[in-house]
Design an enzyme around this catalytic site. Structure first.
Site, PDB file in Angstrom:
ATOM      1  N   CYS A   1       0.863  -1.178   0.000  1.00 11.56           N
ATOM      2  CA  CYS A   1       0.000   0.000   0.000  1.00 11.56           C
ATOM      3  C   CYS A   1       0.899   1.227   0.000  1.00 11.56           C
ATOM      4  CB  CYS A   1      -0.858   0.015   1.256  1.00 11.56           C
ATOM      5  SG  CYS A   1      -1.812  -1.488   1.469  1.00 11.56           S
TER       6      CYS A   1
ATOM      7  N   ARG B   1       1.577   1.594  -6.050  1.00 10.45           N
ATOM      8  CA  ARG B   1       1.842   0.651  -4.965  1.00 10.45           C
ATOM      9  C   ARG B   1       0.610  -0.166  -4.599  1.00 10.45           C
ATOM     10  NH1 ARG B   1       6.548   1.723  -2.234  1.00 10.45           N
ATOM     11  NH2 ARG B   1       5.802   0.484  -0.498  1.00 10.45           N
TER      12      ARG B   1
ATOM     13  N   TRP C   1      -3.692  -1.904  -1.341  1.00  9.40           N
ATOM     14  CA  TRP C   1      -3.629  -3.188  -2.046  1.00  9.40           C
ATOM     15  C   TRP C   1      -4.045  -4.199  -0.980  1.00  9.40           C
ATOM     16  CZ3 TRP C   1      -1.078  -7.908  -1.686  1.00  9.40           C
ATOM     17  CH2 TRP C   1      -1.017  -8.679  -2.847  1.00  9.40           C
TER      18      TRP C   1
ATOM     19  N   ASN D   1       0.718  -0.107   6.055  1.00 10.87           N
ATOM     20  CA  ASN D   1       1.191  -0.918   4.936  1.00 10.87           C
ATOM     21  C   ASN D   1       1.842  -2.153   5.537  1.00 10.87           C
ATOM     22  OD1 ASN D   1       2.342  -1.918   2.590  1.00 10.87           O
ATOM     23  ND2 ASN D   1       4.023  -0.437   2.567  1.00 10.87           N
ATOM     24  N   GLY D   2       1.432  -3.347   5.063  1.00  4.87           N
ATOM     25  CA  GLY D   2       2.023  -4.571   5.602  1.00  4.87           C
ATOM     26  C   GLY D   2       0.957  -5.413   6.285  1.00  4.87           C
TER      27      GLY D   2
ATOM     28  N   GLU E   1      10.993 -13.029 -19.948  1.00  3.32           N
ATOM     29  CA  GLU E   1      10.644 -11.652 -19.639  1.00  3.32           C
ATOM     30  C   GLU E   1       9.569 -11.131 -20.604  1.00  3.32           C
ATOM     31  OE1 GLU E   1      10.942  -9.832 -17.230  1.00  3.32           O
ATOM     32  OE2 GLU E   1      10.672  -7.786 -17.938  1.00  3.32           O
TER      33      GLU E   1
ATOM     34  N   LYS F   1       5.917  -9.791 -19.443  1.00  6.86           N
ATOM     35  CA  LYS F   1       5.390  -8.456 -19.786  1.00  6.86           C
ATOM     36  C   LYS F   1       3.999  -8.598 -20.379  1.00  6.86           C
ATOM     37  CE  LYS F   1       7.374  -6.500 -17.880  1.00  6.86           C
ATOM     38  NZ  LYS F   1       8.511  -6.748 -17.067  1.00  6.86           N
TER      39      LYS F   1
ATOM     40  N   GLU G   1       1.370  -9.757 -17.660  1.00 10.24           N
ATOM     41  CA  GLU G   1       1.046  -8.857 -16.534  1.00 10.24           C
ATOM     42  C   GLU G   1       0.282  -7.617 -16.970  1.00 10.24           C
ATOM     43  OE1 GLU G   1       4.262  -7.457 -14.039  1.00 10.24           O
ATOM     44  OE2 GLU G   1       5.568  -7.152 -15.732  1.00 10.24           O
TER      45      GLU G   1
ATOM     46  N   HIS H   1       9.786 -31.474 -25.265  1.00 15.67           N
ATOM     47  CA  HIS H   1       9.518 -32.284 -24.063  1.00 15.67           C
ATOM     48  C   HIS H   1       8.133 -31.990 -23.478  1.00 15.67           C
ATOM     49  CE1 HIS H   1      13.567 -33.806 -24.143  1.00 15.67           C
ATOM     50  NE2 HIS H   1      14.017 -32.557 -24.240  1.00 15.67           N
TER      51      HIS H   1
ATOM     52  N   LYS I   1       3.653  -2.286  -7.431  1.00 16.19           N
ATOM     53  CA  LYS I   1       5.023  -2.071  -7.898  1.00 16.19           C
ATOM     54  C   LYS I   1       6.061  -2.730  -6.996  1.00 16.19           C
ATOM     55  CE  LYS I   1       8.155  -0.277 -10.586  1.00 16.19           C
ATOM     56  NZ  LYS I   1       8.359  -0.955 -11.874  1.00 16.19           N
TER      57      LYS I   1
HETATM   58  O1  M6R Z   1      11.575  -4.413  -6.956  1.00 15.92           O
HETATM   59  P1  M6R Z   1      11.979  -5.784  -7.412  1.00 15.92           P
HETATM   60  O2  M6R Z   1      12.864  -5.762  -8.598  1.00 15.92           O
HETATM   61  O3  M6R Z   1      12.545  -6.616  -6.315  1.00 15.92           O
HETATM   62  O4  M6R Z   1      10.615  -6.471  -7.859  1.00 15.92           O
HETATM   63  C1  M6R Z   1      10.571  -7.807  -8.251  1.00 15.92           C
HETATM   64  C2  M6R Z   1       9.253  -8.134  -8.907  1.00 15.92           C
HETATM   65  O5  M6R Z   1       8.201  -7.912  -8.035  1.00 15.92           O
HETATM   66  C3  M6R Z   1       9.036  -7.306 -10.184  1.00 15.92           C
HETATM   67  O6  M6R Z   1      10.082  -7.475 -11.096  1.00 15.92           O
HETATM   68  C4  M6R Z   1       7.722  -7.715 -10.873  1.00 15.92           C
HETATM   69  O7  M6R Z   1       7.835  -9.007 -11.395  1.00 15.92           O
HETATM   70  C5  M6R Z   1       7.342  -6.707 -11.944  1.00 15.92           C
HETATM   71  N1  M6R Z   1       5.924  -6.521 -11.942  1.00 15.92           N
HETATM   72  C6  M6R Z   1       7.747  -7.131 -13.303  1.00 15.92           C
HETATM   73  O8  M6R Z   1       7.315  -6.288 -14.296  1.00 15.92           O
END
Ligand code: M6R
Length: 608
Positions: free
Chosen positions: A2, A27, A74, A100-101, A482, A486, A489, A505, A603
């Site tokens: 959050c 966040r 969140w 937050n947490g 990756e 992308k 997500e 496989h 994020k």
């Molecule tokens: O801040 P960090 O690099 O530790 O975050 C790791 C992941 O949470 C972050 O890369 C996440 O997978 C992103 N949404 C990818 O786009």
């Protein structure tokens, strides 16, 4: 996950808090709220939804005050609705808390508070904090907070205020980040520096187990045992302009476009082409210990993990230095055999990912030196690691990581060159060849960005497909992972990244005309092998998009081409990832998805 914001100063609190929440929205974005104090009275406004919904409600029912707190949520405990939206209150509505947490022992605490006659309005764990402060309050808010933190278990950051001890905001950190901003006659409290940057670059990072008191008469800091702590004000070099969209429709697109400059900044000053040396001043003090290491253990999550997989290949191929890569979320629960000769490398954009931090903490005093590759100065990871290599990407606001990924692989390339040099395992000519080509990468990235239109056209052609396979081998395998991440997500399309050689496989069973395959196939040592994969897909009526620097060699075997410039085989990820980021972006945008704030994500993942 959050976002918390607090403000005490002469400006309109509502304006500062709402603008701050807008900057923190990445966040968490399922509900939001503010509480402002005016004339000894607390005014609350909360909504289910986004900051724009909060703004709309505030327009209808305006409130303002001399100081206040805001929150963007969140959800962890309790559905995302107006009642569960922060800020939360005690029984009398005189104590306000944003959090937050997770308070892990909240059920036991709530039970005890209910037995004492407190009544609860929400399903959240946060509300216990407000009632505990009420229960422990005897005139001074920070004294009550000092008692309450002894009772809480879990990983949390919270902020509170009370009309019973006015003109004061208290911030508490035990896990997720909390930062104090200092300006003439005004104080800020926030979950990260982004909302503070509009007002001041002078910040103080709270450490775990610390309490900040922001009051009209000044700032005070304590640890959880009540001892005064002296904190240092840091000057940030980020500017408020960096967190504006600057004409781009989304932060993600802007951040994709920033990549050439980010690479220039990240490698700036590190390459001495005259001597063929890589200079990383932050490693100098630990050079002997680093040289003595026998392998690297790379720990990360999500996109940073994919960068780590590329790092592994760079270490092997550039420095002849063995490396393994681990998901932090798994590693922390394994009985890993780690020795002082293992160089631990933690990669995290935010430096606040709970799993990565936990894995690193578990390794302290077991492994060798710990290097953090991180984008945020002052973050927890940076403060806990022995050595930091900062990625110079500037603030990344889009939830999907883009420019920080490229910056991470730039740092990993520099580190691989440095290790090869330090261990004398890298011939000078090879080092120079890579260094020269690394310098040209930003220009090559610009060439790709100039072809945005053709990538957009291709993305629109494929926007209606429900499933995608992404294939790559060797250094292109992490890029395939990756690219698939992308796409899923931000567009919610199912995409799987796979190592080309593994296709036979299992995943080959999925191939038909409804499942296109994005093949990452630069002309490298594994090119011929990838060609065989292409044949296998074509033989099963699969549609192929090939991302390659060698279109002429692919002929009729592929349906669509995404051409990229050629580079050194070890540097292709800089160029192959870019079209994949744009491809995902344009599909998501075409589908009307909320690109910068995809559903269910946040994020920085500061909870386990
Ligand atoms: O801040 P960090 O690099 O530790 O975050 C790791 C992941 O949470 C972050 O890369 C996440 O997978 C992103 N949404 C990818 O786009």
């Amino acid at each position: 996950m959050c976002g918390i914001i607090g403000y005490l100063g002469p400006k309109s609190s509502t304006a500062v808090l709402v603008e701050g929440l807008r900057k923190l929205e990445y966040r968490g974005y399922d509900s939001a709220g503010i509480a402002v104090v005016s004339g000894g009275k607390i005014n609350l406004c909360r909504v289910k939804g986004k900051i724009k919904d909060l703004e709309a409600l505030l327009k209808k029912n305006p409130i303002d005050g001399d100081y206040g707190l805001g929150h963007t949520r969140w959800a962890t405990h309790g559905r995302p609705n107006e009642i569960n939206a922060h800020p939360h209150q005690d029984c009398q509505g005189k104590i306000i808390v944003v959090h937050n947490g997770i308070i892990e022992n909240y059920i036991i605490l709530k039970q005890k508070l209910l037995e004492k006659g407190h009544f609860f309005r929400t399903e959240t764990d946060t509300e216990v904090i407000a009632h505990l402060i009420e229960e422990n309050f005897s005139g001074c808010l920070e004294e009550a907070v000092k008692r309450v933190v002894q009772l809480l278990e879990g990983s949390f950051a919270f902020a509170c205020l009370s009309t019973l001890d006015p003109e004061k905001i208290i911030g508490v950190r035990s896990g997720p980040p909390l930062i104090v901003g200092v300006n003439d006659k005004e104080f800020f409290l926030a979950s990260d520096v982004v909302p503070i940057l509009d007002h001041t670059r002078r910040v103080i990072f709270l450490d775990d187990g610390e309490i900040a008191v922001l009051a009209s008469e000044g700032l005070k800091f304590f640890d959880f045992s009540g001892q005064t702590v002296n904190k240092t004000i840091m000057e940030l070099n980020w500017s408020p302009l960096m967190v504006e969209k600057r004409g781009f429709k989304h932060f993600m697109l802007k951040e994709i476009y920033e990549q050439p400059q980010v690479i220039r900044e990240t490698i700036s000053g590190a390459l001495s082409l005259d001597t063929g040396e890589v200079i990383l001043p932050n490693l100098a003090a630990s050079a002997e210990r680093l040289k003595a290491c026998r392998q690297a253990v790379i720990i990360a999550c999500g996109t940073s993990y994919h960068a780590g997989l590329i790092g592994q290949i760079l270490f092997e191929s550039i420095a002849a230095f063995p490396a393994k890569v681990e998901y932090a979320s798994e590693f922390r629960y394994r009985d890993c055999l780690i020795s002082p000769e293992d160089l631990v490398i933690a990669i995290s954009q935010s430096g606040e990912t709970a799993d990565t931090l936990a894995a690193v903490r578990g390794l302290k005093d077991k492994g060798g030196p710990i290097i953090a590759i991180c984008n945020v100065l002052g973050s927890t990871l940076v403060r806990e690691a022995e050595i930091t290599l900062l990625t110079q990407a500037g603030p990344e606001v889009g939830v999907a990581a883009t420019k920080t990924f490229s910056a991470q692989i730039a740092v990993l390339t520099l580190l691989a060159l440095w290790l090869g040099q330090a261990k004398r395992s890298l011939p000078k000519e090879k080092a120079l060849e890579i260094m020269l080509e690394l310098q040209r990468i930003p220009h090559r990235m610009e060439e790709i960005l100039n072809c945005q239109d053709s990538i957009e056209t291709l993305a629109h052609r494929f926007a209606s497909y429900a499933h995608f396979l992404y294939l790559g081998r060797w250094i292109s395998f992490p890029v395939a992972l990756e690219g698939a991440l992308k796409l899923k997500e931000i567009s919610y399309i199912h995409a799987e990244g796979y190592a080309g050689g593994e296709m036979k496989h299992g995943p080959i069973a999925l191939i038909d005309e409804k499942m296109p395959t994005m093949v990452v196939i630069p002309k490298d040592r594994i090119f011929e092998k990838m060609l065989s994969n292409l044949h296998e897909i074509k033989a099963r009526d699969g549609l192929i998009i090939a991302l390659t620097d060698s279109p002429a060699d692919l002929g009729q075997q592929v349906d669509y081409l995404l051409p990229i410039p050629s580079t050194h085989p070890l540097l292709t990820p800089f160029l192959t990832v870019l079209p994949l980021q744009l491809f995902a972006y344009f599909i998501a945008n075409r589908l009307g998805a909320d690109v910068d704030q995809p559903r269910n994500l946040a994020k920085s993942v500061t909870v386990e």
